[in-house]
Scaffold this active site. Structure first.
Site: not given
Length: 114
Positions: A97, A87-88, A55, A65-66, A53
């Site tokens: 989350r 992806c971390s 940004v 990203a979310s 990901t």
């Protein structure tokens, strides 16, 4: 309307950025293509490995990203794909989350225990 234009992260659905599925490049991206989530399709098209990901620093802190993750997980769900969160950001931040997406996670153990 003034509030929405001066504060892009206020509110929810109506202020969400448009995320585009770029199937040819195997990624979900913002309209300007600067923020994206890269993936690979594995196991004969049954598994989506979300590998990266990104940004740009100029757009960080806006929740992009979310939004990219939500688009990718919704896509995986709609296409009956399991997800590998390589992806971390996805494994360490997004999924803790948003634990409701855990049901999509691919697991070797599930297959071997059957």
């Amino acid at each position: 309307m003034n509030m929405a234009s001066t504060n892009p992260i206020a509110g929810s659905g109506t202020d969400a950025p448009k995320i585009i599925w770029n199937e040819a490049q195997q990624r979900f991206e913002t309209e300007d293509k600067k923020a994206y989530l890269q993936y690979l399709i594995k196991n004969g098209g049954k598994v989506m490995d979300m590998i990266h990901t990104f940004v740009p620093s100029s757009k960080r802190g806006l929740g992009l990203a979310s939004h990219l993750c939500l688009a990718a997980f919704n896509h995986a769900d709609g296409h009956s794909l399991s997800v590998i969160p390589s992806c971390s950001y996805i494994s360490d931040t997004f999924l803790p989350r948003n634990p409701t997406w855990n049901y999509l996670l691919y697991s070797e153990e599930k297959k071997s225990n059957l």
